[in-house]
Design an enzyme around this catalytic site. Structure first.
Site, short mmCIF file in Angstrom:
data_model
loop_
_atom_site.label_atom_id
_atom_site.label_comp_id
_atom_site.label_asym_id
_atom_site.label_seq_id
_atom_site.Cartn_x
_atom_site.Cartn_y
_atom_site.Cartn_z
CG ASN A 32 -1.90 -1.51 1.24
OD1 ASN A 32 -1.88 -1.47 0.40
ND2 ASN A 32 -1.90 -1.73 2.45
CG HIS A 119 -10.08 -2.56 7.42
ND1 HIS A 119 -9.00 -2.66 8.38
CD2 HIS A 119 -8.73 -3.55 7.06
CE1 HIS A 119 -8.12 -3.74 8.91
NE2 HIS A 119 -7.97 -3.75 7.46
CD GLU A 165 -12.33 0.76 4.15
OE1 GLU A 165 -12.39 0.24 2.57
OE2 GLU A 165 -13.03 -0.82 5.09
CB SER A 169 -8.70 -1.60 1.77
OG SER A 169 -10.26 -2.83 2.20
CG ASP A 194 -10.80 3.39 7.46
OD1 ASP A 194 -9.52 4.36 7.05
OD2 ASP A 194 -11.40 2.34 7.77
CG HIS A 197 -7.02 1.59 0.82
ND1 HIS A 197 -5.86 1.02 0.92
CD2 HIS A 197 -7.25 0.98 2.07
CE1 HIS A 197 -5.67 -0.24 1.78
NE2 HIS A 197 -6.45 -0.24 2.57
CE LYS A 227 -4.43 1.28 5.18
NZ LYS A 227 -3.48 0.16 5.54
C1 LIG Z 1 -10.17 0.53 5.20
C2 LIG Z 1 -9.15 -0.03 6.12
N1 LIG Z 1 -8.61 0.76 7.47
C3 LIG Z 1 -7.81 0.13 8.72
C4 LIG Z 1 -6.66 -0.28 8.45
C5 LIG Z 1 -5.38 -0.75 9.65
O1 LIG Z 1 -4.33 0.63 9.51
P1 LIG Z 1 -3.21 0.12 10.13
O2 LIG Z 1 -3.10 -0.70 8.65
O3 LIG Z 1 -2.06 1.09 10.04
O4 LIG Z 1 -3.11 -0.61 11.52
C6 LIG Z 1 -6.19 -0.98 7.28
C7 LIG Z 1 -5.01 -1.56 6.70
O5 LIG Z 1 -4.97 -2.83 6.46
C8 LIG Z 1 -7.27 -0.39 6.22
O6 LIG Z 1 -7.09 -1.71 5.21
#
Ligand SMILES: Cc1ncc(COP(=O)(O)O)c(C=O)c1O
Length: 376
Positions: A32, A119, A165, A169, A194, A197, A227
Site C-alpha cells: 500500500n 475493514h 470507507e 481497500s 475511513d 486508502h 500506506k
Molecule cells: C480500510 C482500512 N482501515 C484501517 C486499516 C488499519 O490500518 P493500519 O494498517 O495502519 O493498522 C487498514 C489496513 O489494512 C485498512 O485497509
C-alpha cells in the site's frame, strides 16, 4: 496439546484459505506504499535529521504517562491543520485507531450502521462496543437513510453513527461521501469515514475524498500513515470532544506504549511532502489511467478506476494459482481470500504505486492475460 489448532489449520488448508508468510520478492504490485515514500530518500533524510536533532526512538511509555513527546503533539497539530479538522489524535496504527473509534465512541442505546465491506478493524471495535451495530449493503445510501428513518420513528433516541470507507481497500471503488453526509445530517447522525486508502493519494493536496467535509461537527475521519504516507500509525480527526473522549476512554490509546517519536517526526515530513509536492500523486494518477486502458485491452477486465485493481476470480484455489504464476514471473501479486473478502469473491488485488513504470505494468497485464487464457 495443540490438536484443535492443527485441525483448524488443516480445515483452512482444505478450503484454500491457509495463509503463509512469504519473503519479499518480485516487482511490488501488492503493498500500500502508493506514493513510493516508504523507501524514499526524502523520508530517510527526515529520519536522519530527526536522529541528529536527538528525537528518541522509543516513547518509553503511554501517552498518558511519560510517553507524550513534543513530536506527537507537533504531528497532531500538523495533521489537524493539513486535513482541516479541529483536532487529531495519533495512534500507533490505523487498526488501533479504528478499533478505538468504534469500541469507545458509540454508547449503549446508539445505533451504528456500517457498510458491509468495512475493514476488520472497525468490526473488532464494534464487537467491543456497547451500541447496536447493523450491516447495510455496500454503498446503498438509500438503505442507510431508510433504516435510520425507521429507527428514529421507532423511538431510537441515542446517537446514530454511519461507518464507511472512502476508497474501499479490496475493491478500489469509492463511497458517495456527499450523499452519505446528507443522510447523516438528515438523521442527526455522525459520519465516520475511513480514508486509509485515500490519504495522500486522492482529494485536494492528497487530503482524501472527505477533504471538503473535514471540520464539520458530525464528521470523524481516520487517516492512516502506513500506506501512502510510507510510515506507520493512524490519526482520528474530528471535534475536540472526540479527541478528549478517546484520550480518556480508548483502551488502545491508554494501555499501549506511545508510537515512536522518531516515526512521528518522519510522518510529519511525509505530510509535508504530500501537501507541498504533488509529483508522486500526479505520476500515480497517470499510471492509474494507463493501467485502466491496459487491463481492459489485454485482459478484458474493467478496472475500479483507482490505484487498487481487483481481479475477481471467485474460487480461492484459482486466485492462489494465478498469483503463484505471476510471482514465478517476477511480479509480486497476491491472492486475497475470505475472510478478507466475502465468500466466493477471491481475487488478485493489484495495487499501483508511483514507483512503477508503464512498461512493467504492461508486462504484468500481458502475463496475466496469458494465465487467464490458459486457465479458461
Ligand atoms: C480500510 C482500512 N482501515 C484501517 C486499516 C488499519 O490500518 P493500519 O494498517 O495502519 O493498522 C487498514 C489496513 O489494512 C485498512 O485497509
Amino acid at each position: 496439546m495443540y490438536q484443535s489448532l492443527e485441525a483448524d489449520l488443516r480445515s483452512l488448508e482444505d478450503a484454500g484459505r491457509r495463509r503463509k508468510l512469504q519473503p519479499r520478492a518480485g516487482v511490488d504490485f501488492t503493498s500500500n506504499d502508493y506514493l513510493g515514500l516508504a523507501e524514499s530518500e526524502e523520508l530517510r533524510e527526515a529520519a536522519a535529521d530527526a536522529i541528529a536533532r536527538g528525537v528518541p526512538i522509543g516513547a518509553g511509555g503511554s501517552r498518558l504517562l511519560r510517553g507524550n513527546h513534543d513530536e506527537h503533539l507537533a504531528l497532531e497539530a500538523e495533521a489537524a491543520d493539513y486535513f482541516g479538522a479541529e483536532t487529531a489524535l495519533y495512534f500507533g496504527g490505523g487498526f488501533g485507531a479504528n478499533h478505538a473509534i468504534f469500541a469507545t465512541l458509540p454508547q449503549r442505546g446508539d445505533l451504528v450502521l456500517y457498510d458491509e465491506l468495512i475493514h476488520a478493524s472497525a468490526h473488532e471495535g464494534m464487537r467491543r462496543g456497547r451500541a447496536a451495530c447493523e450491516s447495510v449493503p455496500h454503498n446503498d445510501v438509500a438503505a442507510f437513510d431508510a433504516r435510520l428513518r425507521q429507527w428514529r420513528a421507532a423511538g431510537g433516541r441515542g446517537s446514530a453513527w454511519i461507518a464507511i470507507e472512502s476508497v474501499y481497500s479490496m475493491d478500489g471503488d469509492s463511497a458517495p461521501i456527499a450523499d452519505f453526509l446528507a443522510v447523516a445530517d438528515r438523521h442527526d447522525a455522525v459520519l465516520v469515514i475511513d480514508e486509509a486508502h485515500a490519504t495522500g493519494v486522492v482529494g485536494p493536496e492528497g487530503r482524501g475524498l472527505a477533504a471538503a467535509f473535514e471540520g464539520r461537527p458530525n464528521v470523524i475521519t481516520l487517516h492512516t500513515c502506513g500506506k501512502a504516507l510510507g510510515t506507520m500509525g493512524g490519526f482520528v480527526l474530528g471535534p475536540k470532544i472526540v479527541r478528549d473522549f478517546l484520550v480518556n476512554r480508548a483502551r488502545p490509546f491508554i494501555f499501549a506504549t506511545a508510537p515512536s517519536p522518531l516515526i512521528a517526526a518522519v510522518t510529519r515530513a511525509a505530510l509535508d511532502i504530500s501537501r507541498t509536492r504533488p509529483e508522486r500523486r500526479q505520476r500515480l494518477a497517470a499510471l492509474v489511467a494507463f493501467a485502466d486502458r491496459e487491463l481492459k485491452q489485454r485482459c478484458g477486465v474493467v478496472s475500479s478506476g483507482s490505484h487498487i485493481l481487483p481481479i475477481i476470480v471467485g474460487a480461492n484455489h484459482t486466485a492462489v494459482a494465478l498469483a503463484a504464476s505471476l510471482q514465478r514471473r517476477g511480479f509480486d501479486v497476491r491472492a486475497i481470500r475470505p475472510p478478507t473478502v466475502p465468500e466466493g469473491t477471491a481475487r488478485l488485488r493489484i495495487a499501483l504505486s508511483a514507483n512503477l513504470s508503464e512498461e512493467v505494468i504492461a508486462s504484468l497485464f500481458a502475463a496475466l492475460a496469458e494465465d487467464i487464457r490458459a486457465a479458461a
